[in-house]
Design a protein around this motif. Structure first.
Motif, PDB file in Angstrom:
ATOM      1  N   ALA A 171      54.149   4.683 -24.501  1.00  0.00           N
ATOM      2  CA  ALA A 171      54.010   3.507 -23.631  1.00  0.00           C
ATOM      3  C   ALA A 171      54.306   3.867 -22.174  1.00  0.00           C
ATOM      4  O   ALA A 171      55.306   3.460 -21.598  1.00  0.00           O
ATOM      5  CB  ALA A 171      54.922   2.391 -24.119  1.00  0.00           C
TER       6      ALA A 171
ATOM      7  N   CYS B   8      45.688  -2.538 -23.021  1.00  0.00           N
ATOM      8  CA  CYS B   8      46.637  -1.416 -23.101  1.00  0.00           C
ATOM      9  C   CYS B   8      47.778  -1.588 -22.099  1.00  0.00           C
ATOM     10  O   CYS B   8      48.937  -1.307 -22.433  1.00  0.00           O
ATOM     11  CB  CYS B   8      45.920  -0.089 -22.875  1.00  0.00           C
TER      12      CYS B   8
ATOM     13  N   GLY C 140      54.383  -6.819 -34.972  1.00  0.00           N
ATOM     14  CA  GLY C 140      53.846  -6.616 -33.634  1.00  0.00           C
ATOM     15  C   GLY C 140      52.615  -7.457 -33.390  1.00  0.00           C
ATOM     16  O   GLY C 140      52.244  -8.303 -34.200  1.00  0.00           O
TER      17      GLY C 140
ATOM     18  N   ASP D 178      50.563  -3.509 -30.399  1.00  0.00           N
ATOM     19  CA  ASP D 178      51.915  -3.204 -29.925  1.00  0.00           C
ATOM     20  C   ASP D 178      52.863  -3.437 -31.089  1.00  0.00           C
ATOM     21  O   ASP D 178      52.479  -3.994 -32.111  1.00  0.00           O
ATOM     22  CB  ASP D 178      52.285  -4.079 -28.721  1.00  0.00           C
ATOM     23  N   GLU D 179      54.083  -2.993 -30.945  1.00  0.00           N
ATOM     24  CA  GLU D 179      55.066  -3.167 -32.019  1.00  0.00           C
ATOM     25  C   GLU D 179      56.227  -4.049 -31.586  1.00  0.00           C
ATOM     26  O   GLU D 179      57.345  -3.886 -32.053  1.00  0.00           O
ATOM     27  CB  GLU D 179      55.552  -1.800 -32.509  1.00  0.00           C
TER      28      GLU D 179
ATOM     29  N   HIS E 199      56.066  -2.990 -24.592  1.00  0.00           N
ATOM     30  CA  HIS E 199      56.904  -1.928 -25.151  1.00  0.00           C
ATOM     31  C   HIS E 199      58.040  -1.566 -24.195  1.00  0.00           C
ATOM     32  O   HIS E 199      59.193  -1.460 -24.605  1.00  0.00           O
ATOM     33  CB  HIS E 199      56.063  -0.682 -25.448  1.00  0.00           C
TER      34      HIS E 199
ATOM     35  N   VAL F 146      51.730   2.996 -28.487  1.00  0.00           N
ATOM     36  CA  VAL F 146      50.713   1.946 -28.468  1.00  0.00           C
ATOM     37  C   VAL F 146      49.554   2.482 -29.305  1.00  0.00           C
ATOM     38  O   VAL F 146      49.232   3.667 -29.263  1.00  0.00           O
ATOM     39  CB  VAL F 146      50.258   1.669 -27.019  1.00  0.00           C
TER      40      VAL F 146
ATOM     41  N   ALA G 231      50.166  -4.031 -23.607  1.00  0.00           N
ATOM     42  CA  ALA G 231      50.964  -3.427 -24.678  1.00  0.00           C
ATOM     43  C   ALA G 231      52.032  -2.492 -24.108  1.00  0.00           C
ATOM     44  O   ALA G 231      53.185  -2.510 -24.552  1.00  0.00           O
ATOM     45  CB  ALA G 231      50.052  -2.675 -25.649  1.00  0.00           C
TER      46      ALA G 231
END
Length: 144
Positions: A10, A47, A127, A80-81, A54, A63, A50
């Motif tokens: 990330a 992105c 996520g 994403d988580e 993160h 990612v 995300a």
């Protein structure tokens, strides 16, 4: 059906690479040349979102970007988580977000929605995922 999966730490500097990979795979899948800029911009926005999630939540997992070519569709999933708030959370909202983060998050989602006709945003305890898809034209003819 061809699939390309990209995982990156990330870091904002990796977003450019994800955009370039997405544009190259989309072109190869048969996405119209006039739409490639939209693909590039939408992937960059997803992105970046995300990466921001993160970094702001201290998530060290990479990612994830999955690019899939189907019969008449090219799709991209950016995952994403960052876990969601309880069961009543709206899609795209994450646990522990402050008001500024929510504003940026909503702005990013609005930009993506403006660029992509077919977009889905989902969140779960594992996520969030933004799924975008575009139609593909007939496969390009490659000379031998």
């Amino acid at each position: 059906m061809a699939t390309v999966e990209l995982r990156f730490s990330a870091q904002p500097e990796h977003v450019r690479t994800a955009r370039l990979v997405a544009a190259a795979v989309a072109r190869r899948a048969g996405v119209d040349e006039a739409v490639l800029d939209e693909v590039r911009l939408a992937v960059g926005e997803a992105c970046s979102r995300a990466v921001g999630l993160h970094r702001s939540h201290g998530v060290t997992a990479p990612v994830r970007v999955v690019l899939s070519e189907e019969e008449k569709t090219f799709s991209i999933e950016v995952g994403d988580e960052v876990t969601t708030v309880g069961s009543g959370a709206a899609p795209g909202r994450s646990a522990g977000s402050d008001d500024d983060g929510d504003g940026e998050d909503e702005m990013g989602l609005a930009v993506i929605s403006g660029l992509v006709d077919d977009v889905e945003v989902s969140s779960s305890d594992g996520g969030g995922v933004i799924r975008m898809s575009w139609p593909v034209s007939a496969p390009p003819v490659v000379a031998p």
